[in-house]
Scaffold this motif. Structure first.
Motif, PDB file in Angstrom:
ATOM      1  N   ARG A   7     -20.377 -10.314   5.336  1.00 49.47           N
ATOM      2  CA  ARG A   7     -19.950  -9.240   4.437  1.00 49.47           C
ATOM      3  C   ARG A   7     -19.482  -8.023   5.232  1.00 49.47           C
ATOM      4  O   ARG A   7     -18.511  -7.366   4.870  1.00 49.47           O
ATOM      5  N   GLN A   8     -20.157  -7.712   6.344  1.00 54.06           N
ATOM      6  CA  GLN A   8     -19.747  -6.583   7.185  1.00 54.06           C
ATOM      7  C   GLN A   8     -18.363  -6.812   7.791  1.00 54.06           C
ATOM      8  O   GLN A   8     -17.508  -5.916   7.808  1.00 54.06           O
ATOM      9  N   ILE A   9     -18.162  -8.047   8.304  1.00 53.77           N
ATOM     10  CA  ILE A   9     -16.860  -8.375   8.903  1.00 53.77           C
ATOM     11  C   ILE A   9     -15.759  -8.312   7.860  1.00 53.77           C
ATOM     12  O   ILE A   9     -14.669  -7.772   8.098  1.00 53.77           O
ATOM     13  N   PHE A  10     -16.040  -8.859   6.671  1.00 56.00           N
ATOM     14  CA  PHE A  10     -15.054  -8.832   5.590  1.00 56.00           C
ATOM     15  C   PHE A  10     -14.701  -7.397   5.197  1.00 56.00           C
ATOM     16  O   PHE A  10     -13.528  -7.056   5.007  1.00 56.00           O
ATOM     17  N   ALA A  11     -15.736  -6.562   5.112  1.00 57.69           N
ATOM     18  CA  ALA A  11     -15.508  -5.156   4.749  1.00 57.69           C
ATOM     19  C   ALA A  11     -14.679  -4.448   5.814  1.00 57.69           C
ATOM     20  O   ALA A  11     -13.798  -3.628   5.506  1.00 57.69           O
ATOM     21  N   LEU A  12     -14.942  -4.752   7.108  1.00 56.63           N
ATOM     22  CA  LEU A  12     -14.198  -4.124   8.205  1.00 56.63           C
ATOM     23  C   LEU A  12     -12.731  -4.545   8.173  1.00 56.63           C
ATOM     24  O   LEU A  12     -11.824  -3.713   8.327  1.00 56.63           O
ATOM     25  N   ILE A  13     -12.502  -5.860   7.967  1.00 63.09           N
ATOM     26  CA  ILE A  13     -11.122  -6.351   7.909  1.00 63.09           C
ATOM     27  C   ILE A  13     -10.386  -5.751   6.719  1.00 63.09           C
ATOM     28  O   ILE A  13      -9.223  -5.344   6.816  1.00 63.09           O
ATOM     29  N   THR A  14     -11.072  -5.670   5.571  1.00 59.29           N
ATOM     30  CA  THR A  14     -10.466  -5.087   4.373  1.00 59.29           C
ATOM     31  C   THR A  14     -10.082  -3.637   4.609  1.00 59.29           C
ATOM     32  O   THR A  14      -8.982  -3.191   4.233  1.00 59.29           O
ATOM     33  N   ALA A  15     -10.981  -2.871   5.248  1.00 63.55           N
ATOM     34  CA  ALA A  15     -10.711  -1.458   5.532  1.00 63.55           C
ATOM     35  C   ALA A  15      -9.544  -1.317   6.499  1.00 63.55           C
ATOM     36  O   ALA A  15      -8.684  -0.429   6.344  1.00 63.55           O
ATOM     37  N   LEU A  16      -9.475  -2.207   7.494  1.00 68.12           N
ATOM     38  CA  LEU A  16      -8.388  -2.152   8.473  1.00 68.12           C
ATOM     39  C   LEU A  16      -7.046  -2.461   7.811  1.00 68.12           C
ATOM     40  O   LEU A  16      -6.049  -1.777   8.050  1.00 68.12           O
ATOM     41  N   LEU A  17      -7.030  -3.502   6.976  1.00 70.53           N
ATOM     42  CA  LEU A  17      -5.794  -3.850   6.270  1.00 70.53           C
ATOM     43  C   LEU A  17      -5.343  -2.727   5.353  1.00 70.53           C
ATOM     44  O   LEU A  17      -4.144  -2.432   5.241  1.00 70.53           O
ATOM     45  N   PHE A  18      -6.302  -2.091   4.694  1.00 67.76           N
ATOM     46  CA  PHE A  18      -5.971  -0.967   3.806  1.00 67.76           C
ATOM     47  C   PHE A  18      -5.366   0.184   4.606  1.00 67.76           C
ATOM     48  O   PHE A  18      -4.374   0.799   4.195  1.00 67.76           O
ATOM     49  N   PHE A  19      -5.939   0.456   5.802  1.00 65.54           N
ATOM     50  CA  PHE A  19      -5.441   1.546   6.644  1.00 65.54           C
ATOM     51  C   PHE A  19      -4.021   1.256   7.106  1.00 65.54           C
ATOM     52  O   PHE A  19      -3.133   2.110   7.038  1.00 65.54           O
ATOM     53  N   VAL A  20      -3.792  -0.001   7.584  1.00 70.08           N
ATOM     54  CA  VAL A  20      -2.462  -0.379   8.076  1.00 70.08           C
ATOM     55  C   VAL A  20      -1.437  -0.314   6.950  1.00 70.08           C
ATOM     56  O   VAL A  20      -0.332   0.212   7.113  1.00 70.08           O
ATOM     57  N   THR A  21      -1.799  -0.867   5.784  1.00 71.53           N
ATOM     58  CA  THR A  21      -0.890  -0.861   4.638  1.00 71.53           C
ATOM     59  C   THR A  21      -0.590   0.566   4.193  1.00 71.53           C
ATOM     60  O   THR A  21       0.549   0.906   3.865  1.00 71.53           O
ATOM     61  N   SER A  22      -1.623   1.406   4.196  1.00 72.97           N
ATOM     62  CA  SER A  22      -1.453   2.804   3.790  1.00 72.97           C
ATOM     63  C   SER A  22      -0.498   3.524   4.730  1.00 72.97           C
ATOM     64  O   SER A  22       0.378   4.274   4.291  1.00 72.97           O
ATOM     65  N   CYS A  23      -0.667   3.296   6.059  1.00 70.22           N
ATOM     66  CA  CYS A  23       0.215   3.935   7.041  1.00 70.22           C
ATOM     67  C   CYS A  23       1.660   3.467   6.867  1.00 70.22           C
ATOM     68  O   CYS A  23       2.598   4.254   6.948  1.00 70.22           O
ATOM     69  N   LYS A  24       1.836   2.142   6.628  1.00 67.40           N
ATOM     70  CA  LYS A  24       3.179   1.596   6.431  1.00 67.40           C
ATOM     71  C   LYS A  24       3.818   2.179   5.190  1.00 67.40           C
ATOM     72  O   LYS A  24       4.982   2.584   5.206  1.00 67.40           O
ATOM     73  N   ASN A  25       3.056   2.234   4.110  1.00 64.75           N
ATOM     74  CA  ASN A  25       3.593   2.794   2.862  1.00 64.75           C
ATOM     75  C   ASN A  25       3.968   4.257   3.032  1.00 64.75           C
ATOM     76  O   ASN A  25       4.978   4.715   2.495  1.00 64.75           O
ATOM     77  N   ASP A  26       3.136   4.995   3.789  1.00 61.85           N
ATOM     78  CA  ASP A  26       3.407   6.414   4.024  1.00 61.85           C
ATOM     79  C   ASP A  26       4.692   6.579   4.830  1.00 61.85           C
ATOM     80  O   ASP A  26       5.537   7.421   4.513  1.00 61.85           O
ATOM     81  N   ALA A  27       4.855   5.761   5.897  1.00 65.00           N
ATOM     82  CA  ALA A  27       6.066   5.837   6.723  1.00 65.00           C
ATOM     83  C   ALA A  27       7.303   5.451   5.910  1.00 65.00           C
ATOM     84  O   ALA A  27       8.351   6.105   6.001  1.00 65.00           O
ATOM     85  N   ASP A  28       7.175   4.383   5.111  1.00 62.54           N
ATOM     86  CA  ASP A  28       8.309   3.944   4.283  1.00 62.54           C
ATOM     87  C   ASP A  28       8.702   5.019   3.272  1.00 62.54           C
ATOM     88  O   ASP A  28       9.892   5.239   3.008  1.00 62.54           O
ATOM     89  N   GLN A  29       7.705   5.703   2.708  1.00 65.15           N
ATOM     90  CA  GLN A  29       7.987   6.749   1.725  1.00 65.15           C
ATOM     91  C   GLN A  29       8.703   7.933   2.367  1.00 65.15           C
ATOM     92  O   GLN A  29       9.640   8.488   1.786  1.00 65.15           O
ATOM     93  N   LYS A  30       8.263   8.305   3.570  1.00 66.46           N
ATOM     94  CA  LYS A  30       8.915   9.414   4.275  1.00 66.46           C
ATOM     95  C   LYS A  30      10.365   9.075   4.589  1.00 66.46           C
ATOM     96  O   LYS A  30      11.253   9.922   4.467  1.00 66.46           O
ATOM     97  N   TRP A  31      10.621   7.824   5.001  1.00 68.25           N
ATOM     98  CA  TRP A  31      11.991   7.417   5.277  1.00 68.25           C
ATOM     99  C   TRP A  31      12.831   7.382   4.006  1.00 68.25           C
ATOM    100  O   TRP A  31      14.001   7.762   4.012  1.00 68.25           O
ATOM    101  N   LYS A  32      12.228   6.950   2.909  1.00 69.12           N
ATOM    102  CA  LYS A  32      12.937   6.915   1.631  1.00 69.12           C
ATOM    103  C   LYS A  32      13.366   8.322   1.228  1.00 69.12           C
ATOM    104  O   LYS A  32      14.510   8.549   0.815  1.00 69.12           O
ATOM    105  N   GLU A  33      12.453   9.291   1.361  1.00 67.82           N
ATOM    106  CA  GLU A  33      12.764  10.675   1.013  1.00 67.82           C
ATOM    107  C   GLU A  33      13.802  11.259   1.961  1.00 67.82           C
ATOM    108  O   GLU A  33      14.697  12.007   1.540  1.00 67.82           O
ATOM    109  N   TYR A  34      13.675  10.928   3.250  1.00 64.09           N
ATOM    110  CA  TYR A  34      14.610  11.428   4.260  1.00 64.09           C
ATOM    111  C   TYR A  34      16.026  10.906   3.988  1.00 64.09           C
ATOM    112  O   TYR A  34      17.000  11.668   4.005  1.00 64.09           O
TER     113      TYR A  34
END
Length: 372
Positions: A7-34
């Motif tokens: 459960r700890q490993i699953f939670a860590l992987i889930t948090a990491l994927l969420f962080f990576v996806t969030s960063c990608k979405n943020d970068a994509d949004q900034k480029w879209k606005e730019y």
């Protein structure tokens, strides 16, 4: 216990994927606005947008520099080259004779020396030019007529130590006491305007957002990542304050008038800068490698046109086989197929809408001469 660890490993992987996806979405949004912000002035071009490709017949001058030239420009009737391997920094060549006439500026760190002349900078006088050492942040103001007479002393020596001007690159002369340059370290603007008294005047334009996946330095600072990753050369249109900025690892050219961006050219390809990122201490910095693509590897201008030596290739292809020519409104005017790989070039306007070009063959080191 085993289930708890899972459960700890699953939670860590889930948090990491969420962080990576969030960063990608943020970068994509900034480029879209730019992109949306600048879409009204953005033009996408492909090679078929240019008139039928021209070819130029080049002939050898008998001079060879074995890829040792950093920059080259016409000053008066002379071709001035900056050498990275000669014992002296500058070489002048008579355009009619194609022979070396003078060599000047010894290497070193003394006041009358340069380590390397990274840029030869033209002015609105056909007799006056500046030599710039990017490492020492030092300018020599030179008079070509004095050089003809054997007087190699600069008219003026300018040294820049102000912290905000660290990393200035590809400078241009705006007026006798004002310069513009891109920067390797300042991401708050596209280029800087600064004064000869070693003071920053203001920043112009906007640096593009970071690409998804680029690392973020401490305290949220992306300044060195974006400014180094979006490296660009800058030139000024003669007798005006118009500026062109040509990116070197993405196919993007920006034209500014009265300190305002009024044209973006993307093409003839479309790719983001591709780097590996190394870490030095606590900070990341981009490193070119075999997958890095190069775009506008050489830039020259005159009152009518913008000339870009264009690569579009990877595997360290910081040289090119095509010359793209635009007018100052960004309209594609001509593409020249060189027939060889060129590492540097210089142009000189002639009467009757003709142009003479000196160019260096990357593979042989030969200095070639042609006419458009």
């Amino acid at each position: 216990m085993f289930k708890f660890q899972n459960r700890q490993i699953f939670a860590l992987i889930t948090a990491l994927l969420f962080f990576v996806t969030s960063c990608k979405n943020d970068a994509d949004q900034k480029w879209k606005e730019y992109n949306k912000k600048y879409s009204p002035i953005t033009q996408n071009v492909i090679l078929s947008d240019f008139p039928k490709p021209d070819t130029i017949i080049f002939r050898k001058t008998g001079l060879n520099f074995a890829d040792g030239i950093i920059d080259m420009e016409f000053v008066d009737t002379s071709l001035v080259l900056s050498s990275r391997i000669d014992s002296l920094n500058l070489i002048t060549i008579g355009s009619s004779s194609s022979r070396v006439t003078h060599k000047l500026i010894t290497r070193g760190k003394d006041r009358d020396q340069f380590l390397n002349v990274s840029d030869i900078i033209l002015t609105d006088s056909d007799k006056i030019f500046y030599a710039f050492d990017i490492t020492l942040r030092k300018f020599f103001k030179m008079n070509i007529e004095h050089i003809y007479k054997g007087n190699y002393n600069p008219l003026q020596v300018l040294e820049f130590n102000y912290k905000a001007l660290k990393g200035i690159k590809s400078p241009a002369v705006i007026s006798p006491d004002t310069f513009a340059a891109t920067s390797y370290f300042n991401s708050k603007c596209r280029y800087l305007i600064f004064k000869s008294n070693d003071s920053l005047y203001k920043g112009i334009g906007e640096m593009p957002p970071a690409v998804s996946g680029w690392p973020q330095n401490e305290e949220g600072e992306l300044s060195d990542i974006r400014s180094m990753s979006y490296s660009a050369n800058l030139k000024r249109k003669p007798f005006t304050k118009d500026i062109v900025v040509a990116y070197t690892t993405m196919p993007r050219i920006e034209i500014y008038s009265k300190n305002r961006l009024n044209k973006v050219i993307i093409g003839p390809d479309n790719f983001d800068p591709i780097y590996k990122f190394d870490k030095e201490g606590s900070r990341f910095f981009p490193v070119e490698y075999d997958k890095t693509k190069f775009s506008n590897v050489g830039l020259k201008v005159d009152s009518n046109y913008i000339y870009s030596l264009y690569s579009g290739k990877s595997n360290f292809a910081s040289s090119a086989e095509k010359l793209l020519i635009f007018d100052w409104k960004g309209k594609p005017k001509k593409v020249v197929s060189l027939g060889f790989t060129a590492s540097n070039f210089a142009i000189r306007r002639l009467p009757e809408n003709k142009m003479i070009m000196y160019i260096i063959d990357k593979n042989t080191g030969d200095l070639l001469k042609g006419e458009i």
